[in-house]
Scaffold this motif. Sequence first.
Motif, PDB file in Angstrom:
ATOM      1  N   THR A   8      32.443 -12.519 -40.828  1.00 56.85           N
ATOM      2  CA  THR A   8      31.308 -13.633 -41.186  1.00 56.85           C
ATOM      3  C   THR A   8      31.742 -14.430 -41.958  1.00 56.85           C
ATOM      4  N   GLY A   9      32.780 -15.003 -42.246  1.00 52.13           N
ATOM      5  CA  GLY A   9      33.408 -15.970 -43.054  1.00 52.13           C
ATOM      6  C   GLY A   9      32.869 -17.297 -42.498  1.00 52.13           C
ATOM      7  N   SER A  13      30.440 -17.276 -39.268  1.00 52.76           N
ATOM      8  CA  SER A  13      29.015 -17.585 -39.807  1.00 52.76           C
ATOM      9  C   SER A  13      28.385 -18.640 -38.801  1.00 52.76           C
ATOM     10  N   ASP A  32      31.074  -7.203 -41.654  1.00 53.21           N
ATOM     11  CA  ASP A  32      32.358  -7.949 -42.355  1.00 53.21           C
ATOM     12  C   ASP A  32      32.547  -7.055 -43.611  1.00 53.21           C
ATOM     13  N   ASP A  34      32.771  -7.690 -46.520  1.00 57.23           N
ATOM     14  CA  ASP A  34      32.021  -8.196 -47.375  1.00 57.23           C
ATOM     15  C   ASP A  34      30.807  -7.716 -47.026  1.00 57.23           C
ATOM     16  N   ASP A  36      27.769  -7.674 -48.248  1.00 55.85           N
ATOM     17  CA  ASP A  36      26.286  -8.382 -48.691  1.00 55.85           C
ATOM     18  C   ASP A  36      26.634  -9.827 -47.790  1.00 55.85           C
ATOM     19  N   ARG A  37      27.706 -10.133 -47.572  1.00 61.14           N
ATOM     20  CA  ARG A  37      27.840 -11.633 -46.925  1.00 61.14           C
ATOM     21  C   ARG A  37      27.509 -11.364 -45.448  1.00 61.14           C
TER      22      ARG A  37
END
Length: 340
Positions: A8-9, A13, A32, A34, A36-37
Amino acid sequence: MRIGLIGTGRIGSFHAGVLARHPEVDALVVTDTDGDRAAGVARHVGASAVGSAAEMFGAGVDAVVIASATAAHAELIGRAARAGLPAFCEKPIALDLPGTLGALREVDEAGSVLQLGFMRRFDAGYGAARAAVRAGTLGRLHSVRATTMDPAPPPAAYLPLSGGLFRDCLVHDFDMLRWVTGREVTEVYATGSDTGPAMFRAAGDVDTAAALLTLDDGTLATATATRCNGAGYDVRMELAGELDQITVGLDDRTPVTSAEPLGPAAPARPWPGFLERFAPAYEAELDAFVRVVRGELANPCDGREAWYALLIAEACEVSRRERRPVTVAEVAKAAEGAAG
């Protein structure tokens, strides 16, 4: 249809928004490294987030879209193949040819579907150029000039992971050379310059590159790229034949200023980056993937296309490093031998 999205970079996104809006996608599951992202993107587009790729593969998805870090692509492609799931993957499959071949073999052995994210194949301008070449309106094609110029360098941490300017950036132009002309590249002679920001030298990369390519029918092509084009994002292809000449990527946002007294001035709103320039193409390629999954469309960009484009990029890297012309056949033979 239930689709899983891994990564989801920036591009992930964007893909999340496209898939969430698609009328044939009933549910979107994102993940992801990450967490949180991923959770933030899921909230923004109305999707659900899970903690890992393993969890996503167990979430009952019908297909997967891979937009993770490049190093994870081959493994995720293999996992999708073994699970019998159609997969869409951003380029590249891997940064090396043996790794690319290994992933493609897994797909072939599983009999699964892999669509590669060469979004320029879905751009209206490149499509029109391909049609013009196929229709013969240019006459005998003798010259092709392709260029990709980024407005600013990527973060320094990205460079050692990118594979270099030929594999990361110019690979799109190499794919377009094949797709638009319908010909194969047989030989390359390439060079590069690292006289820009020091981070390129530190990464063993170049900030500007140029390649002369010979196609199998004798057509000559040049492909140039830079990470340091302050005027804006500039992607073009010029095709010249005995009867006519056309240009892809020339519009009122092309960041070029004429030096002629009566020529056009600088654009008021030059293209700032690839997402803005190719947004319709990115949407079209994901729509095509959904249709492939539904059995409504043949795969428009099979994973094997990544192999051919990467062969050209690899040949350019060898040529730059060894300062000599390199045939694509030479590189293919070496890669196949290394892959076993």
